[in-house]
Design an enzyme around this catalytic site. Structure first.
Site, short mmCIF file in Angstrom:
data_model
loop_
_atom_site.label_atom_id
_atom_site.label_comp_id
_atom_site.label_asym_id
_atom_site.label_seq_id
_atom_site.Cartn_x
_atom_site.Cartn_y
_atom_site.Cartn_z
CB SER A 1 3.26 -9.38 -12.68
OG SER A 1 2.91 -10.46 -13.50
CE LYS B 1 5.74 -10.81 -15.14
NZ LYS B 1 4.46 -10.80 -15.87
CE1 TYR C 1 7.34 -14.32 -15.38
CE2 TYR C 1 6.11 -16.37 -15.50
CZ TYR C 1 6.14 -14.99 -15.49
OH TYR C 1 4.96 -14.29 -15.58
CE1 TYR D 1 1.71 -7.36 -17.34
CE2 TYR D 1 -0.03 -7.06 -15.72
CZ TYR D 1 1.21 -7.50 -16.05
OH TYR D 1 1.99 -8.08 -15.10
CB VAL E 1 -2.54 -12.32 -11.08
CG1 VAL E 1 -2.78 -11.85 -12.49
CG2 VAL E 1 -1.42 -13.31 -10.98
O1 DON Z 1 2.93 -15.82 -15.22
C1 DON Z 1 1.87 -15.57 -14.67
O2 DON Z 1 0.80 -15.67 -15.25
C2 DON Z 1 1.90 -15.10 -13.23
N1 DON Z 1 2.98 -15.76 -12.54
C3 DON Z 1 2.11 -13.62 -13.13
C4 DON Z 1 1.08 -12.83 -13.89
C5 DON Z 1 0.74 -11.53 -13.28
O3 DON Z 1 0.93 -11.27 -12.11
C6 DON Z 1 0.06 -10.58 -14.17
N2 DON Z 1 -0.40 -9.44 -13.42
N3 DON Z 1 -1.28 -8.77 -13.36
#
Ligand code: DON
Length: 312
Positions: free
Chosen positions: A64, A67, A191, A243, A261
């Site tokens: 993420s 983003k 994405y 978040y 993540v």
């Molecule tokens: O879309 C997802 O679930 C992952 N590609 C990215 C989520 C993420 O990194 C949330 N972060 N803490």
């Protein structure tokens, strides 16, 4: 004056020995295989001095954190029109939550939750082919860092494509509200591949420099975004970058930050430093457990905080 190099080395030593390391993400299979013992940190000061320690040069999945950079590109493409399709409020919900979309007409709360970033990917796609947009994204990351070795990890992308049912649900739901213009599978492909870029702490800290330097890349003097836009991206990182853990991160660290993540956190001390910490184990909100602790200690020991202009 704080000795930043000594502080960075000290934090890396403390984190290497920390017992409570959180849990690595396992919903994307290749991430579950990453050693939770890893820890890296890189701090690039406004004058370009880089302090790095631990596994700061080991690439990890940025997830993420992408983003921040996709938002920057989308604002460059459509400007403030973006805000008709994505909000600017913290969600107070998990990064992959769908609940607010129902009552809020398919408009995601902000560009950093998954739903918001999926809309941003749709904006970047416009009428282009997915591979063209992904090429643009890689070129952007390479130009911000001055490093042409940055690539996407196809294994991570394929794993997420195979199991990304929640993201598919978010995208389909927003499509039903008319908030995606491209076909769902093409938007998700963009994405997911943006999230699958692999970068090290040092590379991410390099990429974040424009956010500490009023929108300019301090190494080249080149403008990336206007000062006002850099301020706003930082504001969104502060309010939405973690978040439902964003308030806690602001309280403990006091700097704009964006987590992924993969265990990375990009943080910005405006006028002072661009910072990236990486530790793969996550806390219950999906943010890096030791990355947050490391940044809290860095902020305390340097005095860096957006709430303390005389700090440091
Ligand atoms: O879309 C997802 O679930 C992952 N590609 C990215 C989520 C993420 O990194 C949330 N972060 N803490």
């Amino acid at each position: 004056m704080a000795d930043i190099g000594a502080i960075v080395r000290e934090i890396a030593e403390e984190m290497a020995a920390a017992p409570d390391r959180g849990r690595v993400a396992d919903y994307i299979a290749p991430l579950a295989a990453i050693d939770p013992g890893k820890f890296g940190i890189a701090v690039i000061e406004a004058d370009g001095t880089c302090h790095a320690a631990g596994d700061a040069d080991e690439p990890f999945s940025i997830q993420s954190i992408c983003k921040v950079f996709t938002l920057t590109m989308a604002l460059g493409k459509v400007g403030d029109a973006l805000w008709q399709r994505v909000g600017r409020e913290p969600s107070g919900s998990a990064f992959n939550s769908i609940v607010q979309l129902e009552t809020e007409a398919g408009i995601p709360r902000n560009p950093f939750i998954n739903a918001g970033a999926i809309v941003v990917s749709d904006v970047l796609l416009g009428g282009l082919e997915p591979r063209e947009v992904l090429g643009e994204f890689l070129r952007f990351m390479r130009s911000l860092t001055g490093d042409d070795t940055i690539v996407m990890d196809e294994i991570v992308a394929r794993a997420e494509q195979a199991t990304g049912f929640r993201n598919a649900a978010l995208a389909n739901y927003m499509k039903a509200f008319g908030n995606l213009t491209n076909p769902v599978d093409r938007v998700l492909g963009v994405y997911i591949h943006q999230c699958a870029v692999a970068m090290s702490c040092r590379q991410l800290a390099l990429a974040g420099r424009f956010l500490m330097a009023r929108g300019r890349n301090p190494a080249t003097g080149g403008g990336v975004v206007s000062p006002g836009r850099a301020r706003r991206i930082n504001a969104l990182m502060m309010t939405c970058g973690h978040y439902d853990g964003s308030g806690e991160f602001a309280f403990r660290v006091g700097l704009p930050g964006k987590s992924g993540v993969g265990g990375g956190i990009l943080a910005v001390a405006p006028g002072r430093a661009s910072i990236c910490a990486w530790a793969p184990g996550l806390n219950e909100r999906g943010n890096s457990q030791l990355g947050s602790v490391a940044l809290e200690r860095l902020a305390q020991r340097t005095g860096w905080s957006v709430f303390d202009p005389v700090g440091g």
